[in-house]
Scaffold this active site. Sequence first.
Site, PDB file in Angstrom:
ATOM      1  N   GLU B  50       0.824  -1.221   0.000  1.00 53.60           N
ATOM      2  CA  GLU B  50       0.000   0.000   0.000  1.00 53.60           C
ATOM      3  C   GLU B  50       0.852   1.262   0.000  1.00 53.60           C
ATOM      4  O   GLU B  50       0.459   2.280  -0.567  1.00 53.60           O
ATOM      5  CB  GLU B  50      -0.942   0.010   1.212  1.00 53.60           C
ATOM      6  CG  GLU B  50      -2.060  -1.013   1.144  1.00 53.60           C
ATOM      7  CD  GLU B  50      -1.673  -2.371   1.708  1.00 53.60           C
ATOM      8  OE1 GLU B  50      -0.465  -2.613   1.954  1.00 53.60           O
ATOM      9  OE2 GLU B  50      -2.577  -3.210   1.897  1.00 53.60           O
ATOM     10  N   PHE B 112     -12.125  -6.740  13.554  1.00 56.25           N
ATOM     11  CA  PHE B 112     -11.007  -7.242  12.746  1.00 56.25           C
ATOM     12  C   PHE B 112     -10.604  -6.184  11.704  1.00 56.25           C
ATOM     13  O   PHE B 112     -11.442  -5.657  10.989  1.00 56.25           O
ATOM     14  CB  PHE B 112     -11.420  -8.542  12.043  1.00 56.25           C
ATOM     15  CG  PHE B 112     -10.339  -9.081  11.137  1.00 56.25           C
ATOM     16  CD1 PHE B 112      -9.137  -9.525  11.662  1.00 56.25           C
ATOM     17  CD2 PHE B 112     -10.522  -9.126   9.762  1.00 56.25           C
ATOM     18  CE1 PHE B 112      -8.133 -10.003  10.829  1.00 56.25           C
ATOM     19  CE2 PHE B 112      -9.532  -9.608   8.927  1.00 56.25           C
ATOM     20  CZ  PHE B 112      -8.334 -10.054   9.463  1.00 56.25           C
ATOM     21  N   LYS B 162     -17.476  -0.197   5.200  1.00 57.92           N
ATOM     22  CA  LYS B 162     -17.799  -1.181   4.162  1.00 57.92           C
ATOM     23  C   LYS B 162     -19.282  -1.167   3.819  1.00 57.92           C
ATOM     24  O   LYS B 162     -19.650  -1.279   2.639  1.00 57.92           O
ATOM     25  CB  LYS B 162     -17.383  -2.579   4.646  1.00 57.92           C
ATOM     26  CG  LYS B 162     -17.606  -3.642   3.592  1.00 57.92           C
ATOM     27  CD  LYS B 162     -17.079  -4.995   4.023  1.00 57.92           C
ATOM     28  CE  LYS B 162     -17.281  -6.009   2.901  1.00 57.92           C
ATOM     29  NZ  LYS B 162     -16.771  -7.336   3.260  1.00 57.92           N
ATOM     30  N   MET B 474      24.483   8.414   2.970  1.00 54.03           N
ATOM     31  CA  MET B 474      24.416   9.742   3.576  1.00 54.03           C
ATOM     32  C   MET B 474      24.652   9.663   5.084  1.00 54.03           C
ATOM     33  O   MET B 474      25.319  10.528   5.668  1.00 54.03           O
ATOM     34  CB  MET B 474      23.068  10.400   3.274  1.00 54.03           C
ATOM     35  CG  MET B 474      22.998  11.846   3.692  1.00 54.03           C
ATOM     36  SD  MET B 474      24.230  12.871   2.856  1.00 54.03           S
ATOM     37  CE  MET B 474      23.279  13.509   1.479  1.00 54.03           C
TER      38      MET B 474
END
Lengths: 158, 563
Positions: B50, B112, B162, B474
């Site tokens: 994601e 959940f 949902k 770096m």
Amino acid sequence: MQTERRVISVVVLNEHGVLSRISGLFAGRGYNIESLTVAPIPSGEYSHISIVTIGSAKVLEQIVKQLHKLIPVLKVIDHEREKTIEKELALAKFPISESLSDIDALCRAYNGKIANVGEDFIVAMVADEPDRVGNFLKAIKKYNPKEIVRSGVVAMER
Amino acid sequence: MELNGSQMIVEALRAEGVKTVFGYPGGAVLNLYDELYKQKYFEHILTRHEQAAVHAADGYARASGKVGVAIVTSGPGFTNAVTGIATAHTDSIPLVIISGQVAAALIGTDAFQEIDAVGISRPCTKHNFLVKSISELPLILKEAFYIARSGRPGPVHIDIPKDITAEIGQFNYPSEITMKTYKPTIKGNPRQIQKAAQAIRESSQPVFYAGGGVMLSNAVKETRSLVELTGVPLVETLMARGTLAAGDPNLLGMVGMHGSYAANMAVSEADLLIALGARFDDRVTGRLGEFAKHAKIIHIDVDPSSIGKIVEADYPIVGDLKIALGDLYAQLSEKFDKNRLSDWRSRLSNYAAIYPLGYDDEGDAIKPQWVVEEVGKALGSKAVITTDVGQHQMWAAQYYPFDGANRWITSGGLGTMGYGFPAALGAKKARPEATVVNFTGDGSILMNIQELTTASANNIAVINVVLNNNYLGMVRQWQTFFYDNRISHTDLSAQPDFVKLAEAFGAFGARAAKKEEFLEAFNAAIASGKTAILDVAIDRDENVLPMVPTGGALYNMILDYKE
């Protein structure tokens, strides 16, 4: 850097999570909140939030700008002290054995009264300028208050 | 018309002209993904993480100038996306992030894959919404796109339970929108602009300081016109590279921690600093008390809270940069005596001549700066360049010949390792005609390496040039300079075989340890038409120079470092 106390009023859309946005802004950027009161504005879709904060001139300017930047904020009023009415509420609970008439007289001097008398306790309330509420709370010490609750400031331009 | 929540989302994306969305499905967005399966308006690119979906949407937005869109599921799907959202927020990139949430009745029950997504995204978005009812969904979708792209752009997050994605409601999508509480100031105050113009006329050592706002406001043309008109030299922040074309005599280079000597000295000695959509980041200013301390400040920014936040502005101008620069041009176009600046310009040319950017290219080892220059020679402004974060990012910023907007894509504000590759994939979707090169490091590339699958599965060809020094470079540089060479946990010599790794994912892989090998590998990568990983062994101890140590004054640069 010199700090000052400031009262800021914020008019916000009355939607869920908006208070969290305001308090989150202060928390996330390390600004102080001295007190915060919020209630819906009657007959409207907005709420009025009064915030008392402390900071340097630069911080206070940023607070106002950052509040403006929040999407649900309609208006931010950065109150000038001399043009603003500030009021605060305090409730104090005393044993019934303390002098009811003394406490009542004190309350009246601070725009208040005895709000409730029960079997064991009396509850006094005052509504006045924040400094004066502070004075009231000092004055009542000798009457052995068992509990004190103080609200935040509500403010309005004169 | 009556639609369910998922259909509303699809129709809203169509109405907003969205052509590509990036995402990753899960339980809470199943209804929406069922609808995506049926629609034909836009393409969905399935990433493998994601975070990468959001970075890809971000790269898409930066390369196209449009709003990027990503869809993720609830709980871990959303928390994985947060780094991407925060990256976009810091760099003011317009995104709409749609996340699934557990059903409304389950919110607050520790269900959940439940998380307080709007609570988490609040500090790292421009705005966010939790949809509480199907009736408010169409307006929220409209407002999300409007807020994301207007004013100072930024990511907007919509969390949708949902059950609402299945519920049916009325869908009347507004074509225009006004919001009572959100009205960004677009046009700068004319009196302030007039005063600013006067200040420019009167100054003898002025400098333009261009920030990312030049790109976000699409104001490259206007900036160039004003520079041309006035002859005032210009420095660029990391985010503003390409404002002037490389080689433009008015360009002094990048300013700040790894800025050029001429740019940093110009700011240090200027009597007027004209900040264009720049936010005075600490990586630019160095020690604040010494930053532009002789200069009056003109600050033009669409975000009022950016003005005066770090540095007090003598001439604050709130408004869209493109419009403000047009107004400023009109004020100055009548009479501006360029010759007045000739002493100042020759002093700056002298600075540029004394300490030009450069590196020691003796010896056999490949120098990273050389690699960047070679890619620049081959592709120039035809390419879109993305980077990860680290030494390679600074070498790319210093040595690539930039020219124009939307060609340089890097995580400036948040400094997100793992950004470059997925952002490159998004950029390639936005600009399929361009060659997209991601300069990355051996540390950064491993942070989103799984996206090789996304690239292969969707035939998106980008070239990852891994400037491999077997270090977290770096951080190693800082350990070398400031921690007495104690190389604590930055040795990355334990590495995968990048060539085999690329091949395992169906991509092109090649290794280069000599200059000619790199050129050969680079050409082969382009010819392959596939996403590529070029593992380039560079001089292990090369440092990014010049460097202003943290908290130091801009005029005190480390120009050369010998142990």
